[in-house]
Every structure is written in structure tokens, then in C-alpha cells.
Scaffold this motif. Structure first.
Motif, short mmCIF file in Angstrom:
data_model
loop_
_atom_site.label_atom_id
_atom_site.label_comp_id
_atom_site.label_asym_id
_atom_site.label_seq_id
_atom_site.Cartn_x
_atom_site.Cartn_y
_atom_site.Cartn_z
N THR A 2 25.84 1.12 -43.09
CA THR A 2 26.97 0.56 -42.35
C THR A 2 26.80 -0.94 -42.20
O THR A 2 25.73 -1.49 -42.39
N SER A 4 26.46 -4.70 -40.62
CA SER A 4 25.47 -5.14 -39.64
C SER A 4 25.88 -6.46 -39.01
O SER A 4 26.57 -7.28 -39.63
N ALA A 147 20.15 -1.74 -29.49
CA ALA A 147 21.45 -2.02 -30.12
C ALA A 147 21.33 -3.16 -31.14
O ALA A 147 21.93 -3.11 -32.22
N ALA A 150 19.48 -1.80 -34.26
CA ALA A 150 20.37 -0.92 -35.04
C ALA A 150 21.44 -1.72 -35.78
O ALA A 150 21.97 -1.26 -36.79
N ALA A 151 21.73 -2.92 -35.29
CA ALA A 151 22.77 -3.76 -35.91
C ALA A 151 22.20 -4.72 -36.94
O ALA A 151 22.90 -5.62 -37.40
N VAL A 177 14.12 3.07 -34.22
CA VAL A 177 15.54 2.77 -34.01
C VAL A 177 16.21 2.36 -35.33
O VAL A 177 17.30 2.81 -35.66
N GLY A 180 16.65 5.26 -37.61
CA GLY A 180 17.69 6.12 -37.05
C GLY A 180 19.08 5.61 -37.37
O GLY A 180 20.04 6.38 -37.46
N ALA A 181 19.17 4.29 -37.57
CA ALA A 181 20.46 3.67 -37.90
C ALA A 181 20.63 3.45 -39.41
O ALA A 181 21.59 2.81 -39.84
N ARG A 183 18.59 1.77 -41.41
CA ARG A 183 18.19 0.42 -41.81
C ARG A 183 16.84 0.41 -42.53
O ARG A 183 16.08 1.38 -42.47
#
Length: 333
Positions: A2, A4, A147, A150-151, A177, A180-181, A183
Motif C-alpha cells: 500500500t 506510504s 502508525a 506502518a506508514a 509493526v 504487519g503492514a 513493509r
């Protein structure tokens, strides 16, 4: 993957570098091992500062240097590291934000001073580092913003920060994290002496896929596998790491991934002035290449280009636009 908010987020020691030119005789007189990084206490730091010649203060820290390089290429960088709200802490915060890197880690209000590294540069360009880690070692899992992690397309971890338990836990939290995202997580081994202290733990990080990408130089790689045989060590790295990048000074770098191997030559330099940050800026170019979808060869070329820029002047922050250099070499549009 996704979209970022950040291309690369680095986690590492927030350090102010204090650089001075010197000679081999000074290193010998001070009992320093040329080319090494030695951890020192506040008293030793004071002694070195009193003995060394005129110095220049520049914000540093391995991962911070890398993220500044990423930003200089034109990517979106963020950094997580601990300073104290003292004079040097203010210098660090100002410098990294001025380099267009997002930095939001809360400064400590008590405890040890902001970290600093006394870097002695000999005429051959070799650097010998004496580092007081101070507040940098107090990075805590609470400093990791899930957050923000994850971004970030790639999370980049600095091996130098693997000493304190809280920092290790912060690393592990960030890796969890990030994965999990969906990355990527990268680790630089940082220093052969660092590898000597944490060999088994670094190998476990690779083998358990806590990290996906490993950066090492030749000395770190051979230390990791306790062999003087470079090819044997590289073969073992191929088994242990999903993606491995080994820098080889004037020989350039080797990138390995599964059965794929890319050997990338170094860019020629007129004169080596200071090798401080060569590996950090190589990582910046390589990571920038990855997030921009470059192949392994082009990512390696961007890395060697950035390393070549940094070793031709004092300090570990670019003095010529890396983006403009890459465009001039036909590596970027």
C-alpha cells in the motif's frame, strides 16, 4: 504494498559528530585503534576533546546520515532517535529537520547528555571514532509510533543501537509493526566490533526474517561468519538473508538475492578525504533505489554514487545534491 507517507524511516543513535583532522601519531599516543569505533564515557570524551585539534560539529549518527541522504535524493525520510533537551540536542534537531527529514521523537528532560562522537580523520581519509552514546541509548519502545512505522515503505535499523535492552525492544516492536503492514525491514551491521558482540543475535534476526535486507561491509561480513574467506562468507549470507548488500570500498559492492548476484563497481573519486559515512550514504542510495522500483544493479549504482560523493569531503552529510548527481549520471530522469 500500500501507499506510504514515508519512503524510508530510520531508527538509530542521534549523535552530534565532532570531526578533526589528525595523524597516526596522535592516534597511537591516545591508544586508539585506527579505523575503529570505540564506546567511551563522559570523562574520556572530555579528555579527547581537550587533546584534539580544531573541530567541526555536524549532526550525525549512522541511520540519521542515511535518512538525510534518502531525503537528498528527493525521497520522504523520517528518523527516530533520542536526544536530550540540551545544546547539542538542539543542534541535532535543527540540522535533521533542515535536511527535510521528519523528526518527532520527544527529547529527554533528564538523564545523560545528547550523544556525541569524536571523529579523528587521518591524511589517508580513514576515520577513527570515539563515541559517547549518552541519551541516544535511552530510546524506548514507547518512542516507536506504530502508525508512523506502518506508514513507512522501508524501516531501516542501525546495528550500533543493538546494545541497550530497551532499544532492542524498540527495534523488535518496529519490525513487527512494519511486517504487519507489509513493509520491508532493513538492518545495517554497522561495525565489525559490533558484530563481534552480537553475532548470534544478528544471525537470528536474519534467519527468523525479523529483517529482510542486510547491509554489511567486508570486515563486518567476515566477522559475522568468523572467516577470512570472503566468498565463503558471501555464500553463507546468501542462505541467511532474503536480500544482502556488501560494500567493498574501491571494489564497489555485491548484491545478492536468492540465486541472483549483482557486482557493481565503485564510482571513481579524485581524492579520498574522509570515509566517515561512506556506508551510511551507500545505504541511502540503495534504499532510495529500492523504493523507486529500481533493479538491484541500479540501486547498487545509486549507493556507490552517494558513497563516492561523501568520501570526497569532511563529514557524513552530502555537499552536492545527490539527486542532481544521479541525474547527471543518467541514473534518474
Amino acid at each position: 504494498m500500500t501507499s506510504s507517507a514515508y519512503d524510508v524511516l530510520g531508527i538509530g543513535n542521534a549523535i552530534v559528530d565532532i570531526l578533526a583532522r589528525t595523524d597516526d601519531a596522535f592516534l597511537t599516543a591516545q591508544g586508539m585503534t585506527k579505523g575503529s569505533m570505540t564506546l567511551i564515557d563522559e570523562a574520556r570524551a572530555t579528555g579527547i576533546y581537550s587533546a584534539m585539534g580544531p573541530a567541526v560539529e555536524v549532526s550525525g549518527g549512522s541511520a540519521a546520515n542515511t535518512i538525510v541522504g534518502v531525503a537528498d535524493f528527493g525521497a520522504r525520510g523520517a528518523f527516530v532517535g533520542k536526544v536530550k533537551n540540551d545544546t547539542l540536542g538542539g543542534v541535532f534537531i535543527h540540522d535533521i529537520r533542515a535536511a527535510k527529514v521528519s523528526f518527532d521523537t520527544a527529547a529527554a528532560t533528564d538523564g545523560p547528555a545528547t550523544a556525541c562522537s569524536y571523529i579523528l580523520v587521518t591524511p589517508d581519509g580513514e576515520r577513527t571514532m570515539n563515541t559517547y552514546l549518552g541519551a541516544a541509548q535511552n530510546l524506548h519502545p514507547n518512542d516507536i509510533d506504530a502508525a508512523q512505522i506502518a506508514a513507512s515503505a522501508i524501516v531501516y535499523l542501525e546495528g550500533y543501537l543493538w546494545d541497550p535492552k530497551d532499544a532492542k525492544d524498540a527495534f523488535l516492536k518496529a519490525s513487527s509493526v512494519a511486517h504487519g503492514a507489509g513493509r520491508m525491514v532493513a538492518l545495517t551491521l554497522s561495525d565489525a566490533f559490533c558484530v563481534g558482540r552480537y553475532r548470534d543475535e544478528f544471525l537470528e534476526l536474519m534467519r527468523k526474517r525479523t529483517v529482510d535486507l542486510v547491509f554489511a561491509n567486508e570486515a563486518e561480513l567476515t566477522s559475522l561468519y568468523e572467516t577470512a574467506d570472503f566468498d565463503a562468507a558471501l555464500a553463507q549470507l546468501r542462505k541467511d538473508a532474503k536480500l544482502g548488500v556488501v560494500t567493498r570500498s574501491e571494489k564497489g559492492c555485491v548484491v545478492i538475492s536468492g540465486d541472483e548476484t549483482e557486482a557493481v563497481p565503485a564510482f571513481p573519486v579524485e581524492k579520498v578525504v574522509d570515509t566517515t559515512g561512506a556506508g551510511d550514504l551507500f545505504a541511502a542510495g540503495f534504499l532510495f533505489g529500492l523504493v523507486r522500483g529500481a533493479g538491484l544493479k541500479q540501486a547498487g549504482q545509486l549507493g556507490t554514487l552517494a558513497a563516492a560523493e561523501i568520501i570526497q569531503h569532511i563529514g557524513a552529510r552530502p555537499q552536492t545534491s545527490l539527486k542532481a548527481l544521479a541525474q547527471a549520471k543518467g541514473l534518474l530522469p
